[in-house]
Design an enzyme around this catalytic site. Structure first.
Site, mmCIF file in Angstrom:
data_model
loop_
_atom_site.group_PDB
_atom_site.id
_atom_site.type_symbol
_atom_site.label_atom_id
_atom_site.label_comp_id
_atom_site.label_asym_id
_atom_site.label_seq_id
_atom_site.Cartn_x
_atom_site.Cartn_y
_atom_site.Cartn_z
ATOM 1 N N VAL A 11 107.222 6.308 70.955
ATOM 2 C CA VAL A 11 106.527 7.574 71.181
ATOM 3 C C VAL A 11 105.069 7.497 70.737
ATOM 4 O O VAL A 11 104.154 7.875 71.481
ATOM 5 C CB VAL A 11 107.250 8.721 70.441
ATOM 6 N N GLY A 14 101.687 12.411 63.995
ATOM 7 C CA GLY A 14 102.957 12.349 64.707
ATOM 8 C C GLY A 14 102.759 12.061 66.177
ATOM 9 O O GLY A 14 101.645 11.758 66.640
ATOM 10 N N HIS A 27 97.708 9.703 51.732
ATOM 11 C CA HIS A 27 97.914 10.870 52.600
ATOM 12 C C HIS A 27 99.388 11.240 52.632
ATOM 13 O O HIS A 27 99.769 12.403 52.462
ATOM 14 C CB HIS A 27 97.410 10.550 54.010
ATOM 15 N N ASN A 28 100.240 10.251 52.824
ATOM 16 C CA ASN A 28 101.673 10.517 52.897
ATOM 17 C C ASN A 28 102.235 10.949 51.547
ATOM 18 O O ASN A 28 103.161 11.757 51.485
ATOM 19 C CB ASN A 28 102.410 9.278 53.402
ATOM 20 N N GLU A 74 101.439 14.458 51.253
ATOM 21 C CA GLU A 74 102.360 15.133 52.178
ATOM 22 C C GLU A 74 103.717 15.375 51.514
ATOM 23 O O GLU A 74 104.287 16.471 51.626
ATOM 24 C CB GLU A 74 102.511 14.253 53.421
#
Length: 500
Positions: A32, A149, A204-205, A208
């Protein structure tokens, strides 16, 4: 900056069709994310090519568009031949051995000066090793973090690039066109040298993780603690998203509570099992911070709570053993709900502060040369942790480039301290109700610890010297020394002596 060549250098033929120009950039990995970002680049006028060893994915790309600027192949040699020199090839494959496997397959097919771009969630130490290996092969390499995403990959992600300015120049126009835009500014930048891109994406994660944890705790307090329905919870999150808490994670949370389960007719969130896994980037952030001696307790708490969620069977047993008094909330529900929103805002800022502090220390240790204002700028759009408060973060680091922690910026400090009592009240409510709020607690603990000019670490230092002879420091000594901690001659008498 290298110019993008949108005119063919030479021509190739496929199935006796009309000649096609060589492609500007290639993508290996047509899941994806890879497929969507490839379509994104093509949509901005760049000829692109995709490769995957899964023929089904190749066919999905091949038949999913009629755009002549999108080509696909299940043969890696044919794929490489579709690209103009010097070639630029992105990898969006699972982190770890898969990346090394693809690189090993690619290297014999490439020429000196060609560029490989790892766009997956690779560990930054692996990126350093790969960069050195490819440099010895006279190949360029970029490690980039992409956030947003599948939807972001198609519509515009935030892109954090690590590597040389020369390598980035090869693809800069493509990335600036494909990245998310914020007030006309693309959410992409070369954030630093070496593995800086993957390091920034890892942090960043981690941020998050922390934000998701405190949001989940707010939901738990509203639902289990105050008895709000899913519809009422949805309304609060929707309202918060139009205030100072505006951000992507708050926005999607409100949408989640509005989603029904077609099979049961109940809210979908009530059918979801209370177990949350992780892919490792949050854990990596905690591990790195421990190694660099940087406290990030809210991120650590989030990682631990995901691990605790996995103990579903044990938690069910413990629920029947560790019985708590069934005392419901006795206070002003409306007041607590107002305090909860403001507490969430304070905890979010504190979580960002921890992540940015880690990046600041790591930049010096690893020689990344990070400009934290640039990191905040490219996180304002496209990424998962984008939020209105990042505009204030950007302004803080732009005005004070050497800022050691966001919490000492006057404007950020004002915003946090204006809500500190709300954070305290919310945590007290959670404790009284027996509802775990470790993310919120750790945020407050970090705030109180960071603003304390004196901590009880002096006692810890003395304890370490007592049992381990590690030495201690005092205000009147220039170097650590060991104290002879001889116990009282009559320990019983000493233990019973009255305290003055």
């Amino acid at each position: 900056m290298a110019e993008m060549n949108r005119t063919p250098q030479k021509e190739t033929h496929m199935n006796n069709d009309a000649p096609q120009p060589l492609c500007e950039i290639g993508m290996i990995g047509l899941g994806v994310m890879g497929r969507n970002f490839l379509m994104n680049m093509a949509g901005h006028g760049f000829p692109v090519a995709g490769y995957d060893n899964d023929e089904v994915k190749v066919e999905v790309l091949r038949h999913g568009t009629r755009d002549n600027d999108v080509r696909a192949s299940g043969d890696i040699r044919a794929f490489v031949s579709m690209l103009r020199a010097p070639r630029a090839i992105m990898l969006l494959v699972p982190a770890g051995p898969a990346v090394d496997s693809v690189i090993s397959e690619l290297v014999p097919l490439l020429d000196h000066g060609d560029l490989i771009i790892d766009a997956g969630n690779s560990h930054y130490t692996d990126t350093d090793v790969r960069a050195k290996f490819l440099a010895n092969k006279r190949l360029q390499f970029l490690g980039i973090g992409m956030s947003g995403g599948g939807e972001g990959a198609l519509d515009g992600p935030s892109i954090m690039v690590g590597g040389t300015t020369e390598a980035y120049a090869r693809v800069q126009p493509v990335f600036e066109a494909a990245a998310a835009q914020f007030n006309g500014s693309p959410s992409v930048a070369r954030v630093g040298s070496g593995s800086a891109g993957h390091f920034v994406k890892m942090v960043h994660n981690g941020i998050e993780y922390g934000l998701m944890q405190v949001i989940a705790e707010a939901y738990d307090l509203m639902g289990r603690g105050l008895g709000l329905t899913d519809g009422e919870v949805q309304e609060f999150f929707a309202g918060w998203n139009h205030g100072e808490m505006e951000g992507y994670l708050v926005e999607i949370t409100s949408r989640i509570f509005a989603k029904g389960d077609e099979r049961t007719g109940r809210p979908l969130i009530d059918e979801v099992v209370d177990v949350a896994g992780q892919l490792g980037t949050g854990m990596w952030t905690s591990e790195c911070a421990l190694g660099l001696h940087v406290p990030i307790p809210t991120i650590d708490a989030a990682v631990s709570m995901r691990n605790l969620s996995l103990l579903k069977g044990e938690r069910i047993v413990a629920n029947g053993v560790l019985l708590a008094d069934g005392v419901g909330f006795q206070g002003d529900r409306g007041l607590l709900l107002r305090q909860l929103g403001r507490a969430l805002y304070a905890a979010a800022i504190i979580t960002y502060s921890q992540g940015f502090a880690l990046m600041g220390v790591a930049s010096g240790v690893f020689n990344y040369g990070l400009d934290l204002s640039v990191v905040a700028r490219i996180w304002r759009a496209g990424c998962i942790i984008r939020a209105a408060v990042l505009e204030k973060v950007w302004e803080a680091y732009r005005g004070q480039p050497g800022l050691p922690n966001l919490l000492v910026n006057p404007e950020i400090a004002r915003r946090v301290m204006a809500h500190q009592q709300d954070l305290r009240a919310t945590i007290c409510a959670g404790a009284e109700l027996g509802i775990p709020v470790p993310g919120l607690m750790s945020a407050l603990g970090y705030l109180d610890g960071y603003r304390s000019s004196r901590l009880p670490a002096n006692l810890i230092q003395a304890q370490r010297d007592y049992f381990g002879e590690h030495g201690l420091e005092t205000a009147n000594t220039s170097r650590p020394f060991h104290v002879g901690w001889a116990p009282p001659q009559d320990e019983t008498q000493a233990s019973l002596a009255p305290v003055a």
